[in-house]
Design a protein around this motif. Structure first.
Motif, PDB file in Angstrom:
ATOM      1  N   LEU A 265      53.371  50.827  30.114  1.00 23.71           N
ATOM      2  CA  LEU A 265      54.682  50.655  30.737  1.00 23.71           C
ATOM      3  C   LEU A 265      55.340  51.972  31.114  1.00 23.71           C
ATOM      4  O   LEU A 265      56.474  51.990  31.586  1.00 23.71           O
ATOM      5  N   GLY A 266      54.652  53.078  30.871  1.00 23.62           N
ATOM      6  CA  GLY A 266      55.159  54.366  31.307  1.00 23.62           C
ATOM      7  C   GLY A 266      56.399  54.851  30.609  1.00 23.62           C
ATOM      8  O   GLY A 266      57.148  55.661  31.162  1.00 23.62           O
ATOM      9  N   VAL A 267      56.635  54.396  29.375  1.00 23.56           N
ATOM     10  CA  VAL A 267      57.866  54.779  28.669  1.00 23.56           C
ATOM     11  C   VAL A 267      57.643  55.924  27.692  1.00 23.56           C
ATOM     12  O   VAL A 267      58.585  56.333  27.008  1.00 23.56           O
ATOM     13  N   ILE A 268      56.410  56.423  27.607  1.00 27.95           N
ATOM     14  CA  ILE A 268      56.103  57.490  26.657  1.00 27.95           C
ATOM     15  C   ILE A 268      55.590  58.708  27.417  1.00 27.95           C
ATOM     16  O   ILE A 268      54.597  58.621  28.151  1.00 27.95           O
ATOM     17  N   PRO A 269      56.244  59.861  27.256  1.00 30.34           N
ATOM     18  CA  PRO A 269      55.780  61.078  27.941  1.00 30.34           C
ATOM     19  C   PRO A 269      54.391  61.497  27.461  1.00 30.34           C
ATOM     20  O   PRO A 269      54.001  61.236  26.317  1.00 30.34           O
ATOM     21  N   ASP A 270      53.658  62.157  28.342  1.00 27.96           N
ATOM     22  CA  ASP A 270      52.298  62.559  28.011  1.00 27.96           C
ATOM     23  C   ASP A 270      52.239  63.455  26.774  1.00 27.96           C
ATOM     24  O   ASP A 270      51.313  63.341  25.954  1.00 27.96           O
ATOM     25  N   ASP A 271      53.213  64.361  26.621  1.00 25.23           N
ATOM     26  CA  ASP A 271      53.198  65.244  25.457  1.00 25.23           C
ATOM     27  C   ASP A 271      53.295  64.449  24.166  1.00 25.23           C
ATOM     28  O   ASP A 271      52.652  64.790  23.158  1.00 25.23           O
ATOM     29  N   ASP A 272      54.097  63.382  24.169  1.00 19.23           N
ATOM     30  CA  ASP A 272      54.215  62.551  22.972  1.00 19.23           C
ATOM     31  C   ASP A 272      52.971  61.700  22.769  1.00 19.23           C
ATOM     32  O   ASP A 272      52.582  61.420  21.628  1.00 19.23           O
ATOM     33  N   LEU A 273      52.343  61.269  23.850  1.00 17.08           N
ATOM     34  CA  LEU A 273      51.105  60.500  23.709  1.00 17.08           C
ATOM     35  C   LEU A 273      50.040  61.294  22.969  1.00 17.08           C
ATOM     36  O   LEU A 273      49.266  60.743  22.183  1.00 17.08           O
ATOM     37  N   ALA A 274      50.007  62.594  23.187  1.00 13.47           N
ATOM     38  CA  ALA A 274      49.035  63.432  22.496  1.00 13.47           C
ATOM     39  C   ALA A 274      49.264  63.439  20.990  1.00 13.47           C
ATOM     40  O   ALA A 274      48.315  63.515  20.196  1.00 13.47           O
ATOM     41  N   VAL A 275      50.535  63.342  20.575  1.00 19.67           N
ATOM     42  CA  VAL A 275      50.858  63.275  19.143  1.00 19.67           C
ATOM     43  C   VAL A 275      50.569  61.884  18.594  1.00 19.67           C
ATOM     44  O   VAL A 275      50.051  61.717  17.490  1.00 19.67           O
ATOM     45  N   ILE A 276      50.915  60.854  19.383  1.00 20.84           N
ATOM     46  CA  ILE A 276      50.756  59.470  18.935  1.00 20.84           C
ATOM     47  C   ILE A 276      49.286  59.119  18.718  1.00 20.84           C
ATOM     48  O   ILE A 276      48.941  58.411  17.765  1.00 20.84           O
ATOM     49  N   ALA A 277      48.422  59.613  19.588  1.00 21.73           N
ATOM     50  CA  ALA A 277      47.012  59.212  19.571  1.00 21.73           C
ATOM     51  C   ALA A 277      46.195  60.018  18.575  1.00 21.73           C
ATOM     52  O   ALA A 277      45.057  60.423  18.857  1.00 21.73           O
ATOM     53  N   GLN A 278      46.758  60.248  17.382  1.00 20.55           N
ATOM     54  CA  GLN A 278      45.986  60.883  16.315  1.00 20.55           C
ATOM     55  C   GLN A 278      44.825  59.970  15.924  1.00 20.55           C
ATOM     56  O   GLN A 278      44.983  58.750  15.872  1.00 20.55           O
ATOM     57  N   PRO A 279      43.660  60.520  15.639  1.00 28.24           N
ATOM     58  CA  PRO A 279      42.540  59.659  15.252  1.00 28.24           C
ATOM     59  C   PRO A 279      42.879  58.813  14.025  1.00 28.24           C
ATOM     60  O   PRO A 279      43.454  59.312  13.046  1.00 28.24           O
ATOM     61  N   LEU A 280      42.523  57.539  14.088  1.00 25.81           N
ATOM     62  CA  LEU A 280      42.724  56.611  12.979  1.00 25.81           C
ATOM     63  C   LEU A 280      41.385  56.290  12.332  1.00 25.81           C
ATOM     64  O   LEU A 280      40.353  56.244  13.002  1.00 25.81           O
ATOM     65  N   ASP A 281      41.424  56.028  11.041  1.00 28.96           N
ATOM     66  CA  ASP A 281      40.208  55.676  10.315  1.00 28.96           C
ATOM     67  C   ASP A 281      39.945  54.173  10.349  1.00 28.96           C
ATOM     68  O   ASP A 281      38.820  53.728  10.166  1.00 28.96           O
ATOM     69  N   TRP A 282      40.985  53.405  10.574  1.00 28.90           N
ATOM     70  CA  TRP A 282      40.872  51.955  10.701  1.00 28.90           C
ATOM     71  C   TRP A 282      42.141  51.431  11.360  1.00 28.90           C
ATOM     72  O   TRP A 282      43.134  52.162  11.476  1.00 28.90           O
ATOM     73  N   TYR A 283      42.076  50.201  11.820  1.00 32.22           N
ATOM     74  CA  TYR A 283      43.184  49.621  12.567  1.00 32.22           C
ATOM     75  C   TYR A 283      43.536  48.280  11.941  1.00 32.22           C
ATOM     76  O   TYR A 283      42.674  47.400  11.805  1.00 32.22           O
ATOM     77  N   GLY A 284      44.809  48.126  11.543  1.00 32.88           N
ATOM     78  CA  GLY A 284      45.256  46.899  10.914  1.00 32.88           C
ATOM     79  C   GLY A 284      45.782  45.898  11.929  1.00 32.88           C
ATOM     80  O   GLY A 284      46.572  46.253  12.807  1.00 32.88           O
ATOM     81  N   VAL A 285      45.338  44.655  11.798  1.00 33.98           N
ATOM     82  CA  VAL A 285      45.768  43.572  12.684  1.00 33.98           C
ATOM     83  C   VAL A 285      46.483  42.510  11.852  1.00 33.98           C
ATOM     84  O   VAL A 285      45.927  41.997  10.877  1.00 33.98           O
ATOM     85  N   ASN A 286      47.716  42.189  12.248  1.00 36.39           N
ATOM     86  CA  ASN A 286      48.452  41.060  11.685  1.00 36.39           C
ATOM     87  C   ASN A 286      48.377  39.914  12.685  1.00 36.39           C
ATOM     88  O   ASN A 286      48.814  40.062  13.830  1.00 36.39           O
TER      89      ASN A 286
END
Length: 438
Positions: A265-286
């Protein structure tokens, strides 16, 4: 052994993680003890009509004083892990100072879990934003991401030596949509699509939290996102577009930045996306149910329709086990190698059976829900999805947010007047199932 147990016995292998989940405001009580100051939910509960019956989390399940009894219930159940949440306003109350008595409570809880052979799996934010943080702008202000990271650093410093697996956020989609878009959850702001700003700040807080956890030496980090299969009412262009928008708002806005480093949706600046997309070891689904989407209505670019033809739980949610398979397979197809191993961090249902004359709680509907959804989970594994654990929601009947105490999700019945805990038939069924994997 029942047919449902026989079908699932040993089906997930010896390394699969079996657990139960709770959240701090829903069970702890003790809202004004040992230095804790209010959260947005304490404030929201004081609004006339905000919570059914005027209920609050002031006492809830009194877990703050009865945690040892609850750990014993988990030990009797035989779970491998317990997903709970740290209460941010208990650890960093008004004024931003660290409250040692709050940390001491979680010391006692974590030590009790470890002594019982149960892995603690904490969530760092499960909706109870400190009121003082909200007063400074809350999830509208990017400075909240830094405050959250500071709090996470304190908790990690205290517990990283004993806790290996951590969850940053629980269901940021619900905080955004219900808390800031519709106003039906705390903090009760009905600001429509402007609320997407709060999604951005929560995701940034997640990224900052991952950095703080890594700095403390934590090696296993995930997130717990609520996901739903998006169904279309028909194949018209209007409905296809509406479903795409809803999928972007509910699902992709909270998964794409984390897993792909992009924002639909284009609401997150690219610089912040780089911080957000830290590698995860697993992904939780509810997962609870699919969502049926119709054409735009009531000034929204989509409409939410009832799903007919399925049994429902007492919340009115349709019981669609195959939706879990659909969801997981769809995520694997969309994200491919970017999708880390999955944990089901919540799944369950509200079924209100009460103790009978003998004291037994015969909740066959919950057993059926558990069994059918685990069959669906196994089907997703057979289709190639790497799912490594299942946390049932919830261990205890508890404070169910805006629904107060009317909805009961627990494997254990709680008499709120006496705080008496009674394991339900589903508790015994789940215990037997877990035992087949030992």
């Amino acid at each position: 052994m029942t047919d449902s147990l026989a079908r699932l016995a040993g089906a997930f292998g010896p390394d699969f993680t079996w657990g139960v989940s709770t959240a701090s405001y829903q069970i702890e009580g003790a809202v004004a003890e040992d230095g804790r100051t209010p959260s947005v939910w304490d404030t929201f509960c004081q609004r006339p009509g905000a919570v059914l019956g005027g209920d609050t989390g002031e006492v809830a399940c009194d877990h703050y004083h009865r945690y040892a009894e609850d750990v014993a219930l988990m030990a009797g159940l035989g779970v491998d892990a317990y997903r709970f949440s740290f209460a941010w306003p208990r650890i960093v109350p008004h004024g931003g100072r660290v409250e040692p008595r709050g940390l001491d409570f979680y010391d006692r809880l974590v030590d009790a879990l470890l002594a019982a052979g149960i892995e603690p799996v904490p969530t760092l934010f499960h909706w109870d934003t400190p009121q003082w943080v909200d007063d400074l702008g809350g999830w509208w202000e990017r400075s909240t991401a830094d405050r959250f990271a500071d709090y996470v650093a304190v908790v990690a410093d205290r517990f990283a030596d004993r806790i290996s697996r951590w969850i940053t956020l629980n269901e940021p989609a619900m905080v955004t949509m219900l808390g800031h878009g519709l106003g039906t959850h705390a903090p009760g702001e009905a600001r429509g699509f402007d609320a997407l700003t709060t999604a951005h700040v929560q995701l940034l807080a997640h990224g900052r939290a991952v950095q703080a956890l890594r700095a403390a030496g934590v090696g296993s980090i995930g997130v717990a996102n609520n996901h739903t299969p998006v169904w279309r009412a028909d194949d018209s262009e209007a409905v296809r577009e509406a479903a795409e928008i809803y999928d972007a708002v509910h699902n992709r806005l909270f998964a794409d930045p984390l897993l792909l480093g992009t924002c639909p949706l284009g609401v997150i600046p690219d610089d912040d996306l780089a911080v957000i997309a830290q590698p995860l070891d697993w992904y939780g689904v509810n997962y609870y149910n699919p969502t049926l989407i119709g054409p735009p209505a009531d000034d929204l670019p989509f409409s939410l329709l009832d799903i007919e033809g399925y049994a429902r739980n007492d919340f009115g949610w349709p019981l669609v086990p195959a939706g879990l398979t659909e969801l997981l397979v769809g995520m694997q197809e969309r994200y491919g190698d970017a999708l880390p191993p999955i944990m089901i961090t919540e799944n369950g249902g509200s079924f209100g059976e009460e103790p009978d004359a003998s004291g037994r709680v015969p909740d066959q509907r919950r057993i059926d829900q558990l069994a059918t959804h685990l069959v669906a989970l196994r089907a997703a594994q057979d289709a190639g999805v790497d799912v490594r654990g299942y946390f049932h929601w919830s261990l205890l009947d508890n404070f169910e947010w805006a629904e107060g105490y009317r909805q009961r999700f627990g494997l254990v019945h709680v008499d709120y007047a006496t705080q008496r805990r009674t394991p339900k038939d589903s508790y015994h069924w789940y215990r037997e199932l877990i035992g087949t994997h030992r």
